[in-house]
Design an enzyme around this catalytic site. Sequence first.
Site: not given
Ligand code: IFG
Length: 536
Positions: A346
């Site tokens: 992200e």
């Molecule tokens: N995605 C984000 C996490 C977390 C997650 C919550 C990943 C690799 C959503 N990144 O999962 O930091 O916020 O379900």
Amino acid sequence: MTRLARPRRRVSLAGLLTAALLATPLIALTTPAAAQPADAPAPALIPKPASQQALAGEDYSLKPWSVVGVSSNSKERRAALRIAEQLSSQLRRSTGYPLPVVLLAPGVADIKLSTNGPASLGAEGYQLRVDRKGVGVTAATPEGLYRGVTTLRQLLPAKADAKTRQAGPWRLAGTAVADSPRFGYRGAMLDVSRHFFSVAEVKRYIDLISLYKINKLHLHLADDQGWRIQVDSWPRLTTYGGSLEVGGTPGGSYSKADFAEIIRYAADHYLTVIPEIDTPGHTNAALASYAELNCNGVAPPLYTGTNVGFSSLCVAKDITYEFLDDVFREVAEQAPGDVLHLGGDEAHSTQHSDYLTFVPKAAALVTKQKKRVMGWQEIAETPLPAGSIAQYWGTDDARSQELARKAAAQGAKVVLSPANRAYLDMKYDASTPYGLDWAGLVNVEKSYSWNPSTLIPNLPESAIAGVEAPIWTETLDDLDKLEYMAFPRLAGVAELGWSQASALDWTAYKDRLGAQGSRWDVLSVNFFRAPEINWR
Ligand code: IFG
């Protein structure tokens, strides 16, 4: 502490045995055959072993005079004795029996633990046998012995896990088990950044995940909301960057002594700790702590919300790599495992071209510490060092699947953490009081009903290192919530990592899962009593 069997015990044991033998014919004459105890059903094991057969008429019960014997060659003796002592100290608590641990004097011990097994058992394999004469667990390594003893604990009545003395009998169904894992990487990730969890709370999580032969503990130690691991050369990361958490409540961090305690405790449960410092995104805690890390030289405020994708290290600045060099060095020194996770997910506020520049530079600073690079699937866009691991967190979407294949194509391994199956922070159903649902609702069946080797089309099985169940803690601020979301689903992901594909059958698993309920009650696990499971 190892107590050797005192001669006095040997005489009294022989005396007891003689008395028992003399009495048997008498009992046989007076007790109708029908009164012979019926064979206890082979208890449900999770993960399902590679092979298990019931041995009729071979039940065994622990006795007040039971002895745990250890045989191992010298280099593994200490570890083998430690495992024996861990088992005995738990069973002493629940049975009240002395259960001395001895370096095996043949014939004395009725519970025999050995690391002198054939090398063919591999790193984690073991053989376990319960028959009328007693119990034997044989492995080729201390880790394999630990996995076998973990199975032995599940063969005992759930009350064997009690902290206080329980009434017997302590019966084990006669059985023969030969077992070894399908995948070498069977992980659980704990996000201690969004909400901080103390050393004691991390230990509790270790206690629970190790019951299911999980062997990797991935700690998500730094993110936007909090920096949780001590870095002496950049002290404000913890003193300031670790001071809060989601919601603005006080955060916390692990001193080097704290982290060493987590490492020690994890090692005692044969778990390798994988530390994650998420970069270049998910870095607000670091950016808030040191203005010079920001491209504009201005430190943003601490962040206590739950948005993602708004922060980025400054790819263009040299200090960014001096910072990471120090951080990776000090983190690598604190974690003896062979993997360091640099995040990579992200990075929505990092120019894509900058991301492609950044990851290889950060990766080089990880390999400089003699660690294998691990990162979220996005790192597959960049050329990865040998031995790298990409962590898939897709939801069956084409882009994520493509990234996994890209990682494999360049020789990296893939760990599968499908967000719509293995993310333990996903709600079970619409009524789940906490957790998220961006990857959909994940009930117990959905979390179990997938096969790691066929999840991603055209991903060679040889590239799959295993599975991992992350739990993100935006909405989980205490152990009760954590346990509610992790159990029962973590047990299912652990089975997917350990058991053969042929064992993966929801109907049969669902029944075995129900039998864990009594064990979790004894351990006071705040698990979700999914209505579709016959908890017993
Ligand atoms: N995605 C984000 C996490 C977390 C997650 C919550 C990943 C690799 C959503 N990144 O999962 O930091 O916020 O379900």
